[in-house]
Write an enzyme that holds these catalytic residues in place. Structure first.
Site, mmCIF file in Angstrom:
data_model
loop_
_atom_site.group_PDB
_atom_site.id
_atom_site.type_symbol
_atom_site.label_atom_id
_atom_site.label_comp_id
_atom_site.label_asym_id
_atom_site.label_seq_id
_atom_site.Cartn_x
_atom_site.Cartn_y
_atom_site.Cartn_z
ATOM 1 N N GLU A 156 21.526 55.263 24.954
ATOM 2 C CA GLU A 156 21.734 56.124 23.780
ATOM 3 C C GLU A 156 20.523 56.960 23.360
ATOM 4 O O GLU A 156 20.131 56.954 22.197
ATOM 5 C CB GLU A 156 22.211 55.259 22.602
ATOM 6 C CG GLU A 156 23.479 54.488 22.914
ATOM 7 C CD GLU A 156 23.923 53.547 21.793
ATOM 8 O OE1 GLU A 156 23.199 53.400 20.797
ATOM 9 O OE2 GLU A 156 25.017 52.954 21.930
ATOM 10 N N GLU A 261 31.608 50.119 28.751
ATOM 11 C CA GLU A 261 31.926 49.338 27.535
ATOM 12 C C GLU A 261 33.312 49.711 27.029
ATOM 13 O O GLU A 261 33.506 49.986 25.840
ATOM 14 C CB GLU A 261 30.863 49.614 26.445
ATOM 15 C CG GLU A 261 29.449 49.368 26.930
ATOM 16 C CD GLU A 261 28.376 49.577 25.863
ATOM 17 O OE1 GLU A 261 28.702 49.654 24.669
ATOM 18 O OE2 GLU A 261 27.201 49.663 26.245
HETATM 19 C C1 XIL Z 1 27.462 45.521 20.295
HETATM 20 C C2 XIL Z 1 27.922 44.062 20.466
HETATM 21 O O1 XIL Z 1 29.208 44.063 21.005
HETATM 22 C C3 XIL Z 1 27.894 43.333 19.144
HETATM 23 O O2 XIL Z 1 28.151 41.952 19.337
HETATM 24 C C4 XIL Z 1 26.533 43.502 18.454
HETATM 25 O O3 XIL Z 1 26.572 42.924 17.182
HETATM 26 C C5 XIL Z 1 26.171 44.981 18.347
HETATM 27 O O4 XIL Z 1 26.225 45.584 19.625
HETATM 28 N N1 XIL Z 1 26.872 50.163 22.368
HETATM 29 C C6 XIL Z 1 26.197 49.265 23.145
HETATM 30 C C7 XIL Z 1 26.450 47.815 22.985
HETATM 31 O O5 XIL Z 1 25.474 49.679 24.070
HETATM 32 O O6 XIL Z 1 25.325 47.049 23.264
HETATM 33 C C8 XIL Z 1 26.973 47.478 21.595
HETATM 34 O O7 XIL Z 1 27.329 46.110 21.565
HETATM 35 C C9 XIL Z 1 28.135 48.370 21.250
HETATM 36 C C10 XIL Z 1 27.731 49.832 21.270
#
Ligand code: XIL
Length: 373
Positions: A156, A261
């Site tokens: 990011e 994701e």
């Molecule tokens: C999220 C997790 O799923 C949660 O458990 C945590 O509290 C916050 O982060 N982008 C990403 C991930 O790259 O690492 C994030 O994961 C969601 C957004």
């Protein structure tokens, strides 16, 4: 003659049933097309939830830690690392023959404050921050050298408009922090794949900026194997067309893609990004399906899942992995993001860890596609 025909038919019947029963899971149906992964929690790999542990081992071909390898949890203080969760995850992956990728080395979120400040609480100099990045990356990547297929090296770094995010890394080191991160990661494990990861990659300005970054990194001799598109999706955005347009652009630029994701939220959203700092107040209107999901909404979600999955399959020559961000509706982060305490339905398994009907459809769809050359 009749007996011959009957036996041929029986043999054919057997062959097809063997074939379909051999492709009972998404991992099997996508084999040779792309890896099919899931983000896992420490509880899930430690056996604290045996049903979930078994599903992960059976239904997927890859895993990624949902939290435990992020900067804060793995490196909470300058001279302290926490290894047990990462070590257990690797052991679980190896025992179950799951490909493990690491998430994530450098990110503005989930990183401890010490990383950027000196003893007086002031921002450190560029030299100190660069050295801390070096220490962090070489220690973490070095520990798992040879056991992790690839790392989300930087997460990011861009805003949706294509500008660099004004993170502490950017403020102190400028955009070169990205190059340093890739160099340090490569030095620590020369055989590991290295990825740049972000959300809303479907947004044209952001996609262009990412492609520009990849070209720049390659021009300076850095290894970068793929762009991770987080793919946190909603019911109406991104559209299938804008998603395909981003794939086309990345492919034309010679870039491989990972869907890192994937989830499709069923709920209305005040925000279409995935910056975890975003937070909005709860209201009943924003949490409409506590008593259950209307059929029309469920059908729309199913169609969207299948449309997107079909697109990933179409682009399997450049899409190397598709990872869902969590196992079930019970554990998904979206129940608490960007509004706390809602009931979302974005995953492939329901709140009782039962496979949703869409999974069968996805398996059928994947079975129609040939493996990549
Ligand atoms: C999220 C997790 O799923 C949660 O458990 C945590 O509290 C916050 O982060 N982008 C990403 C991930 O790259 O690492 C994030 O994961 C969601 C957004």
């Amino acid at each position: 003659m009749i007996i011959k025909i009957v036996s041929v038919i029986t043999a054919l019947f057997f062959l097809t049933s063997i074939q379909t029963s051999a492709q009972k899971t998404l991992a099997e149906a996508t084999k040779g097309k792309f890896l099919f992964g899931v983000a896992v929690s420490s509880l899930q790999v430690d056996g604290g939830s045996p049903i979930e542990t078994e599903l992960i081992a059976k239904e997927f071909s890859a895993i990624v830690p949902e939290n435990c390898m992020k900067p804060q949890p793995i490196h909470p203080e300058e001279n302290r690392y926490v290894w047990n969760n990462g070590d257990n995850l690797l052991a679980f992956g190896e025992k179950n023959k799951l490909v493990v990728t690491g998430h994530c080395l450098i990110w503005h979120s989930q990183i401890a404050r010490w990383f950027f400040i000196d003893a007086d609480g002031k921002d450190v100099s560029p030299e100190v921050l660069k050295e801390r990045m070096h220490q962090h990356i070489s220690t973490v990547v070095g520990r798992y050298k040879g056991r992790i297929k690839g790392w989300d090296v930087v997460n990011e770094a861009f805003e949706d408009n294509g500008q660099y995010r004004n993170s502490k890394f950017f403020q102190i080191l400028g955009k070169d922090f990205i190059k340093y991160a890739f160099q340090f990661a490569h030095e620590a494990d020369p055989n590991a794949e290295l990825y740049y990861n972000d959300y809303n990659v479907e947004t044209p300005a952001k996609c262009d900026a990412i492609i520009g970054l990849v070209k720049e990194l390659k021009a300076t001799g850095c290894r970068i194997d793929a762009v991770g598109s987080q793919s946190h999706m909603h019911m109406n955005s991104p559209t299938l067309d804008s998603t395909e347009a981003s794939f086309k652009k990345l492919k034309e630029a010679g870039v491989h893609i990972l869907i890192t994701e994937w989830d499709i939220s069923m709920l209305p959203s005040p925000y279409d990004g995935a910056n975890i700092a975003a937070s909005f107040n709860y209201s009943k209107e924003m949490d409409p399906y506590r008593e259950g999901v209307p059929d029309s909404v469920q059908l729309k979600w199913n169609k969207r899942m299948l449309d997107m999955f079909g697109l990933f399959l179409e682009y399997r020559d450049v899409v190397d992995r598709v990872t869902v961000w969590g196992l079930s509706d019970n554990t998904t982060w979206l129940n608490n993001f960007p509004i706390r305490g809602r009931m979302d339905y974005p995953m492939l398994f329901d709140r009782n860890n039962h496979r949703k009907p869409v999974v069968e459809e996805m398996i059928k769809l994947a079975n129609k596609y040939k493996t990549k050359k």
